[in-house]
Motif scaffolding. Structure first.
Motif, short mmCIF file in Angstrom:
data_model
loop_
_atom_site.label_atom_id
_atom_site.label_comp_id
_atom_site.label_asym_id
_atom_site.label_seq_id
_atom_site.Cartn_x
_atom_site.Cartn_y
_atom_site.Cartn_z
N VAL A 46 -2.63 2.98 11.76
CA VAL A 46 -1.87 2.33 10.70
C VAL A 46 -1.88 0.80 10.89
O VAL A 46 -2.02 0.03 9.94
CB VAL A 46 -0.44 2.94 10.66
CG1 VAL A 46 0.45 2.39 11.72
CG2 VAL A 46 0.21 2.77 9.32
N ARG A 66 0.82 -1.22 0.00
CA ARG A 66 0.00 0.00 0.00
C ARG A 66 0.85 1.26 0.00
O ARG A 66 2.05 1.24 0.32
CB ARG A 66 -0.96 -0.01 1.19
CG ARG A 66 -0.43 -0.33 2.59
CD ARG A 66 0.66 0.52 3.05
NE ARG A 66 0.83 0.56 4.49
CZ ARG A 66 1.54 1.50 5.10
NH1 ARG A 66 2.19 2.43 4.42
NH2 ARG A 66 1.68 1.50 6.42
N TYR A 108 -1.72 7.92 15.03
CA TYR A 108 -1.21 7.31 13.80
C TYR A 108 -0.74 5.87 14.04
O TYR A 108 -1.07 4.96 13.26
CB TYR A 108 -0.06 8.18 13.25
CG TYR A 108 0.90 7.43 12.37
CD1 TYR A 108 0.49 6.95 11.14
CD2 TYR A 108 2.20 7.16 12.80
CE1 TYR A 108 1.36 6.22 10.34
CE2 TYR A 108 3.07 6.45 12.00
CZ TYR A 108 2.66 5.97 10.78
OH TYR A 108 3.51 5.25 10.00
N ARG A 131 7.70 2.43 2.78
CA ARG A 131 7.52 3.85 3.10
C ARG A 131 8.89 4.46 3.38
O ARG A 131 9.89 3.75 3.41
CB ARG A 131 6.59 3.99 4.32
CG ARG A 131 7.11 3.27 5.53
CD ARG A 131 6.09 3.24 6.67
NE ARG A 131 6.66 2.54 7.82
CZ ARG A 131 5.99 2.20 8.90
NH1 ARG A 131 4.69 2.49 9.01
NH2 ARG A 131 6.59 1.57 9.89
N GLU A 184 -4.55 8.94 4.84
CA GLU A 184 -4.38 9.09 6.29
C GLU A 184 -4.75 10.53 6.67
O GLU A 184 -3.91 11.39 6.81
CB GLU A 184 -2.96 8.67 6.68
CG GLU A 184 -2.75 7.21 6.26
CD GLU A 184 -1.72 6.44 7.06
OE1 GLU A 184 -1.95 5.24 7.29
OE2 GLU A 184 -0.71 7.03 7.46
N ALA A 238 0.22 5.17 1.64
CA ALA A 238 -0.70 5.77 2.60
C ALA A 238 -0.38 7.25 2.83
O ALA A 238 0.15 7.63 3.87
CB ALA A 238 -0.63 5.00 3.92
N PRO A 239 -0.70 8.10 1.86
CA PRO A 239 -0.36 9.52 2.02
C PRO A 239 -1.32 10.25 2.96
O PRO A 239 -2.45 9.80 3.17
CB PRO A 239 -0.52 10.06 0.59
CG PRO A 239 -1.55 9.20 -0.04
CD PRO A 239 -1.37 7.83 0.57
N SER A 240 -0.84 11.34 3.49
CA SER A 240 -1.70 12.26 4.23
C SER A 240 -2.16 13.32 3.22
O SER A 240 -1.31 13.96 2.60
CB SER A 240 -0.93 12.94 5.36
OG SER A 240 -0.36 11.96 6.18
N LEU A 264 10.39 6.58 8.99
CA LEU A 264 9.45 5.85 9.85
C LEU A 264 10.01 4.51 10.34
O LEU A 264 9.31 3.76 11.04
CB LEU A 264 8.12 5.63 9.10
CG LEU A 264 7.30 6.92 8.96
CD1 LEU A 264 6.14 6.74 7.98
CD2 LEU A 264 6.76 7.38 10.32
N1 GLU Z 1 0.76 8.75 6.35
C1 GLU Z 1 2.17 8.64 6.58
C2 GLU Z 1 2.87 9.74 5.82
O1 GLU Z 1 2.30 10.34 4.92
C3 GLU Z 1 2.72 7.31 6.10
C4 GLU Z 1 2.42 6.24 7.03
C5 GLU Z 1 2.87 4.86 6.61
O2 GLU Z 1 3.19 4.64 5.43
O3 GLU Z 1 2.86 3.99 7.48
O4 GLU Z 1 4.01 10.02 6.14
#
Ligand code: GLU
Length: 303
Positions: A184, A9, A180, A198, A45, A11-13, A202
């Protein structure tokens, strides 16, 4: 929610347009998923900062690069009930506690013996009911997980076995928003995500998330924390760095095909001015051969 085939996946904000660093991570997430026969999902997100219109523009930009995904796109803001249920379940299992600390109190508290730097010092872990009642009158509590591990090991395609801190981290902020780190994990498990690709900013969160997954009865995913894109000063790329979105770059005469070519080149997957598309990059993709250093992006890149 469907959980049939395993999935990767992105998962952008949705807090603005994606910049070249975000787009490169999305291309990598797509490559990792599609070259391993996985579904590829997009999750917005948006619990924190959602800017009107930015979800649609992000999806359009991903599409323009050739990133395709398996519908539906899900939004965390639609799943608050699910997060509440899971937090309730952890509470019922005695796995949570209320925390009344401010950020400053945590920073200033003496850390517990042997506790790693930056770990929650345990201030509110063992408050009595009377103390909690007294504190609730002054400040709404955040909810923390009562962790029974101090560290946890995760498996990362690029970093190998990585062990990092697990402390009593926040799963619900004191304004009631699910954290978060909770959302997640809940979503990856519910969506059948077993591969998380990602940015490597992180990486240090992964042990906490993998630990929480095991508490919730889900096998932790395999991770690939990929190098970031930095500006000429060596700082993580941001929108302050000038023309860094597809729209900005198009405005300066740099077409999306050139952006994709430079992303591919930065990953060792194509010549600097070669015309490429994602299926071609998938044919050439080899995780073991990916660069391990950040990509330093300067304006010269687009000349
Ligand atoms: N939403 C997070 C971001 O934009 C990414 C989180 C993830 O990939 O676990 O930095």
């Amino acid at each position: 929610m469907s959980t049939h085939a395993p999935a990767g996946r992105y998962a952008p904000s949705p807090s603005g347009d994606l910049h070249v660093g975000n787009l490169r991570t999305a291309v990598l997430a797509w490559l990792f998923a599609r070259t391993t026969g996985r579904r590829f999902l997009i999750r917005m997100e948006d619990l924190d900062r959602a800017v009107a219109g930015s979800e649609a523009r992000q999806l359009a930009d991903l599409g323009a690069l050739g990133v395709d995904w398996d519908p539906p796109v899900i939004r965390q803001s639609d799943r608050r009930g699910r997060y509440r249920d899971i937090i309730g379940r952890l509470h019922d299992e005695g796995r949570t506690f209320e925390c009344f600390c401010t950020r400053r109190e945590i920073l200033e508290a003496p850390s517990a013996p042997h506790a790693p730097q930056g770990a929650y010092p345990g201030t509110c872990r063992d408050l009595t009911e009377a103390q909690r009642t007294e504190r609730r009158a002054h400040r709404p509590p955040a909810i923390r997980i009562r962790a029974d591990a101090a560290e946890f090991e995760v498996d990362d395609v690029l970093h190998g076995a990585y062990t990092g801190v697990v402390d009593d981290f926040v799963i619900q902020r004191n304004d009631g928003t699910p954290a978060y780190n909770l959302a997640v994990v809940v979503d990856d498990a519910a969506q059948g995500v077993d591969q998380v690709v990602r940015g490597d900013d992180l990486l240090s969160s992964a042990p906490r998330q993998a630990y929480l997954a095991t508490l919730l009865g889900s096998p932790p995913p395999t991770y690939a924390h990929v190098p970031m894109v930095l500006n000429a000063e060596g700082v993580r790329l941001s929108k302050r760095d000038g023309a860094v979105t597809l729209a900005d770059l198009a405005g300066e005469g740099v077409p999306t095909s050139t952006v994709l070519a430079r992303i591919a080149h930065s990953l060792g997957l194509g010549g600097r001015t070669e015309t490429v598309d994602l299926p071609l990059l998938a044919d050439r993709f080899d995780p073991a051969a990916l660069p391990r250093q950040p990509w330093i992006l300067t304006d010269d890149e687009w000349v």
